[in-house]
Design an enzyme around this catalytic site. Structure first.
Site, short mmCIF file in Angstrom:
data_model
loop_
_atom_site.label_atom_id
_atom_site.label_comp_id
_atom_site.label_asym_id
_atom_site.label_seq_id
_atom_site.Cartn_x
_atom_site.Cartn_y
_atom_site.Cartn_z
N ASN A 45 0.87 -1.17 0.00
CA ASN A 45 0.00 0.00 0.00
C ASN A 45 0.91 1.22 0.00
O ASN A 45 1.23 1.77 1.04
CB ASN A 45 -0.90 -0.04 1.23
N HIS A 105 2.53 0.01 7.35
CA HIS A 105 2.18 1.10 8.28
C HIS A 105 3.21 2.23 8.26
O HIS A 105 3.02 3.22 8.95
CB HIS A 105 2.05 0.58 9.71
N HIS A 125 5.90 1.38 13.11
CA HIS A 125 4.65 0.74 13.50
C HIS A 125 4.72 0.45 14.99
O HIS A 125 4.49 -0.66 15.45
CB HIS A 125 4.39 -0.53 12.69
N TYR A 170 1.85 5.90 11.71
CA TYR A 170 1.05 6.84 10.92
C TYR A 170 1.63 8.27 11.01
O TYR A 170 0.91 9.24 11.27
CB TYR A 170 -0.41 6.86 11.39
N ARG A 186 0.72 8.36 16.14
CA ARG A 186 0.33 7.54 17.29
C ARG A 186 1.60 7.01 17.92
O ARG A 186 2.44 6.44 17.24
CB ARG A 186 -0.57 6.39 16.82
N HIS A 246 -11.71 3.30 18.33
CA HIS A 246 -11.41 1.87 18.18
C HIS A 246 -11.55 1.19 19.54
O HIS A 246 -10.89 1.58 20.50
CB HIS A 246 -9.99 1.72 17.64
N CYS A 248 -10.46 -1.74 21.34
CA CYS A 248 -9.44 -2.79 21.21
C CYS A 248 -9.66 -3.81 22.32
O CYS A 248 -9.20 -3.64 23.45
CB CYS A 248 -8.05 -2.17 21.29
#
Ligand code: ZN
Length: 472
Positions: A45, A105, A125, A170, A186, A246, A248
């Site tokens: 990606n 990531h 990441h 990110y 993050r 989110h 988790c």
């Protein structure tokens, strides 16, 4: 019905389908042959975050290349010449052939500082246990890194600066009008706070990370509250974000359980976070604070995936959410695009079920003028990048300019290029029959072409082993 612009786009489509542009990159290069992409070595990606910036007639771009490293290129709009792509930053990720998946990531984020140096943040990441103890979350893989060009506006040589946290995921740079650089990320993997680091000296030093979205245990749910935001620089001194939550859980473990739409904004004058009404919020913001003061939409049992945010000419936010009731797959199944906007008193919702089911970017003019950049398949299975325009505040959309179209093409978009030249507004990646992709620079004139030889960057070894884990 077909406007002149559309006609131009149709011509571009026909050109894209000629045998010349379909030739595999390893074919013997005819020196006069051109292709609609500038590189064939996008990897995984390859586009995420802020991937490009335009400055004085040159567009600078970055992407994730082989081995998940950060690559760069530039295009001179006056001379029509490409420079690069070059390897700019080596990632810790992507080097272990025993891993089953591309991590995807650590895509690079680019910024141009006021001294003319380009910067990339990439490769993270969450860091690993070897990185040390993460005081603001948990760890997983990689290491956030920061590289800068050795010389102003020269992408051929880069140096690694050891001045940001290795725990970032990110990574995203934002430059304010006064030249201050914010690196937002993050601080770890998906049970970690969101932070920013501020540099007032063109990225040579950064202040310590400041948490603003807090990840913490939710005892009711045997889970940890976590966040997925989308940031942009707003006019003036503001950074704004659309956020989803989110959950988790401890069991089942980390999945795509994300909900709701929130809006927050920070003034870089006082570094106070506020809600849409301008009310100051205590920071770092917890789930309780976000629910009570910053929630724009409660999506109930739907899973969401977050889309872009933008401000209209009256300074009111609009944002996109992708919603699905299919909660089993990792990122949900069939999604419907929803558009939300604040009219000064309340949030208005539009369901956009006529659009291709895919990811979009957004620009807004007057509150009623919403323009979406959409990458997805049309009814004839053409992968297209097209504008969809609304003049009624997002209630209905009509397809406008088509930037790119090709039968069966799986396309992904970069975020908009900063200070974009009209001919280079964004990038798109088209998947090959491998882990690699072609990357296009697209604007109002369609694709910016390149000679096939210059765009053929993959090595013979990469062509011979096109899947992650099978390469040497
Ligand atoms: Zn999680």
């Amino acid at each position: 019905m077909i406007s002149l612009l559309r006609f131009g786009a149709v011509l571009a489509v026909l050109c894209a389908l000629t045998p010349a542009s379909f030739a595999p990159a390893q074919a013997q290069a005819d020196s006069s042959e051109t292709v609609p992409y500038f590189t064939d070595n996008g990897f995984g990606n390859s586009l995420l975050s802020t991937n490009g910036v335009h400055h004085e007639g040159i567009t600078y771009v970055c992407y994730q290349g082989p081995l998940e490293d950060a690559w760069v290129a530039s295009y001179n709009h006056e001379t029509g010449e490409w420079t690069g792509p070059f390897l700019a930053g080596v990632s810790l990720m992507g080097k272990d052939p025993t891993r089953a998946r591309i991590d995807d990531h650590g895509q690079p984020s680019m910024v141009l500082d006021d001294a003319g140096h380009l910067h990339l943040a990439y490769g993270g990441h969450g860091g690993t246990r070897e990185t040390g103890v993460n005081p603001l979350g948990n760890t997983h893989y990689g290491e956030q890194r920061h590289v800068v060009t050795t010389r102003p506006l020269d992408i051929t040589e880069w140096e690694l600066l050891d001045n940001v946290s290795p725990f970032g995921t990110y990574s995203q740079f934002i430059k304010m009008d006064n030249g201050d650089l914010y690196l937002i990320y993050r601080h770890g993997v998906h049970r970690s706070n969101w932070v920013y680091q501020l540099s007032r000296d063109n990225g040579r030093t950064f202040d310590e990370p400041v948490s603003f979205l807090k990840s913490q245990r939710n005892r009711e749910l045997d889970a940890v509250d976590s966040w997925y935001p989308y940031f942009i620089k707003a006019p003036g001194d503001r950074i704004i974000a659309r956020v989803d939550h989110h959950t988790c859980r401890d069991s089942p473990a980390h999945n795509g359980e994300r909900s709701h739409g929130y809006f927050i904004q920070m003034s870089t004058r006082d570094h106070v976070w506020r809600n849409v009404k301008g009310e100051a919020l205590p920071s770092p913001m917890t789930k309780d604070i976000m629910d009570r003061h910053a929630k724009a939409v409660d999506t109930g049992d739907d899973f969401v995936h977050g889309g872009p945010v933008a401000l209209d000419s009256e300074g009111n936010p609009h944002f996109i959410l992708y919603r699905t009731q299919d909660t089993k797959p990792y990122h949900g199944g069939e999604k419907t695009i929803f558009h939300y906007r604040w009219d000064g008193e309340r949030w208005l919702e539009n369901e956009l079920d006529a659009l291709p089911k895919t990811k979009v970017d957004m620009e807004v003019g007057a509150p009623n003028e919403v323009s979406l950049l959409v990458a997805g398949f049309n009814d004839e299975n053409f992968g297209q990048v097209a504008r969809w325009e609304s003049t009624d505040g997002g209630a209905t959309f009509e397809q406008g300019r088509i930037y790119y179209s090709r039968k069966g093409a799986h396309l992904r978009l970069s975020r908009p290029i900063v200070n974009a030249h009209p001919d280079a507004r964004f990038m798109a990646a088209r998947a090959q029959r491998s882990d690699y992709s072609y990357i296009f620079l697209l604007g109002d004139s369609g694709e910016i072409e390149r000679d096939l030889e210059g765009a053929s960057v993959q090595t013979d070894a990469q062509r011979a082993a096109p899947r992650f884990g099978t390469r040497n």
